[in-house]
Write a protein that holds these residues in place. Sequence first.
Motif, PDB file in Angstrom:
ATOM      1  N   UNK A 172      54.016 -43.932  70.746  1.00  0.00           N
ATOM      2  CA  UNK A 172      54.802 -43.955  71.980  1.00  0.00           C
ATOM      3  C   UNK A 172      53.825 -43.728  73.127  1.00  0.00           C
ATOM      4  N   UNK A 173      53.521 -44.791  73.869  1.00  0.00           N
ATOM      5  CA  UNK A 173      52.588 -44.700  74.981  1.00  0.00           C
ATOM      6  C   UNK A 173      53.339 -44.468  76.286  1.00  0.00           C
ATOM      7  N   UNK A 174      52.608 -44.494  77.396  1.00  0.00           N
ATOM      8  CA  UNK A 174      53.231 -44.206  78.686  1.00  0.00           C
ATOM      9  C   UNK A 174      54.270 -45.260  79.045  1.00  0.00           C
ATOM     10  N   UNK A 175      53.980 -46.530  78.755  1.00  0.00           N
ATOM     11  CA  UNK A 175      54.863 -47.616  79.157  1.00  0.00           C
ATOM     12  C   UNK A 175      55.570 -48.291  77.988  1.00  0.00           C
ATOM     13  N   UNK A 176      54.975 -48.267  76.806  1.00  0.00           N
ATOM     14  CA  UNK A 176      55.531 -49.017  75.683  1.00  0.00           C
ATOM     15  C   UNK A 176      55.596 -48.155  74.426  1.00  0.00           C
ATOM     16  N   UNK A 177      56.550 -48.515  73.548  1.00  0.00           N
ATOM     17  CA  UNK A 177      56.641 -47.937  72.206  1.00  0.00           C
ATOM     18  C   UNK A 177      56.244 -49.028  71.213  1.00  0.00           C
ATOM     19  N   UNK A 178      55.254 -48.723  70.381  1.00  0.00           N
ATOM     20  CA  UNK A 178      54.750 -49.718  69.427  1.00  0.00           C
ATOM     21  C   UNK A 178      55.438 -49.518  68.076  1.00  0.00           C
ATOM     22  N   UNK A 179      56.090 -50.586  67.588  1.00  0.00           N
ATOM     23  CA  UNK A 179      56.831 -50.558  66.334  1.00  0.00           C
ATOM     24  C   UNK A 179      56.219 -51.578  65.378  1.00  0.00           C
ATOM     25  N   UNK A 180      56.023 -51.171  64.120  1.00  0.00           N
ATOM     26  CA  UNK A 180      55.502 -52.059  63.092  1.00  0.00           C
ATOM     27  C   UNK A 180      56.668 -52.465  62.196  1.00  0.00           C
ATOM     28  N   UNK A 181      56.965 -53.760  62.155  1.00  0.00           N
ATOM     29  CA  UNK A 181      58.079 -54.263  61.364  1.00  0.00           C
ATOM     30  C   UNK A 181      57.694 -54.311  59.888  1.00  0.00           C
ATOM     31  N   UNK A 182      58.678 -54.495  58.985  1.00  0.00           N
ATOM     32  CA  UNK A 182      58.357 -54.536  57.554  1.00  0.00           C
ATOM     33  C   UNK A 182      57.363 -55.617  57.160  1.00  0.00           C
ATOM     34  N   UNK A 183      57.278 -56.712  57.932  1.00  0.00           N
ATOM     35  CA  UNK A 183      56.296 -57.748  57.624  1.00  0.00           C
ATOM     36  C   UNK A 183      54.970 -57.528  58.355  1.00  0.00           C
ATOM     37  N   UNK A 184      54.750 -56.260  58.813  1.00  0.00           N
ATOM     38  CA  UNK A 184      53.486 -55.838  59.428  1.00  0.00           C
ATOM     39  C   UNK A 184      53.208 -56.556  60.757  1.00  0.00           C
TER      40      UNK A 184
END
Length: 311
Positions: A172-184
Amino acid sequence: MYIPFLAQSATPVATATQETTPVQAVADTVSGEVEQATSILSRIFTPFLNGLPSLIFALIFLLIGLFLVKQIMRIVRHAFERANMDRIMSSFLRSVIKIVLYIILFVIVLSLLDVPMDSIVAVIASAGVAVALALKDSLSNLAGGFIVLFSKPLKAGDTVEINGTIGKVEAINILYTRIITPDNTAVYVPNGVVAGNKIINYTDKERRRVDLLFGISYEDDIDHARQVMLQVCEKAPEALQDPVPEVFVSAHDDSAVTLRLQVWVKSENYWALHYRLLEDVKKAFDAAGISIPYPQMDVHVPAVNSKDSSK
């Protein structure tokens, strides 16, 4: 002979006087130019020389301030570590604190240089308005980042669903949340979207319940089918026996009696058990002679009268 000597000696003296006149003129001209240049340089550098002590003091204060900011940030980092604060929140807050400290230091240095504070405030206010207009979406994401970090609906490592995206939260960064999906695949969701949408956190709790629907034929024994399904759950290594698995009649559909299987599992094993039960229950039904019927439709065609057919 004495008189001619005097007359003859007077002529060279007059010549020497005439030869020194141009040299004196050049000297006077050079002297005037030097005085004029000195006057110009004096007008240019006098304010600088008068303000040199303030400039030196401001520079020294700037160096000391940079050192103090570094020390303060080190103390803040240690304090966050002792408080066992979340790594992402700690990084976010330290970035904000550092920016605020640098702004304060910049304002103090300008005030030491006798820059009017009214001008500083006006410049900062104008810059703030311009930045707010140009970066309104980014400011919305920044505010969303504060909301997410302080309300903590999710954290790094959680499996969530946000705005139709399902995956594991990596950062969770200042501007964005990084999500890794099941297919990477890495998906960057703006924090404004995260804060303004429904968040489904699949791993917030330690346990989850797997709900599956199975249809059996109306001719099959419900109790027998229930026993087969519970035996499958007992053999599944991921299934928890407390609470105990349960099977209910969920509906009487057109072609089948629908049974609902409910099994509790640790959150990290949810999908492993989900797929295992789909396969193992089908195999167990086949071995027990329990059918999973296809959708059926009975079509009744009335008998055709012979008289009508002859017409």
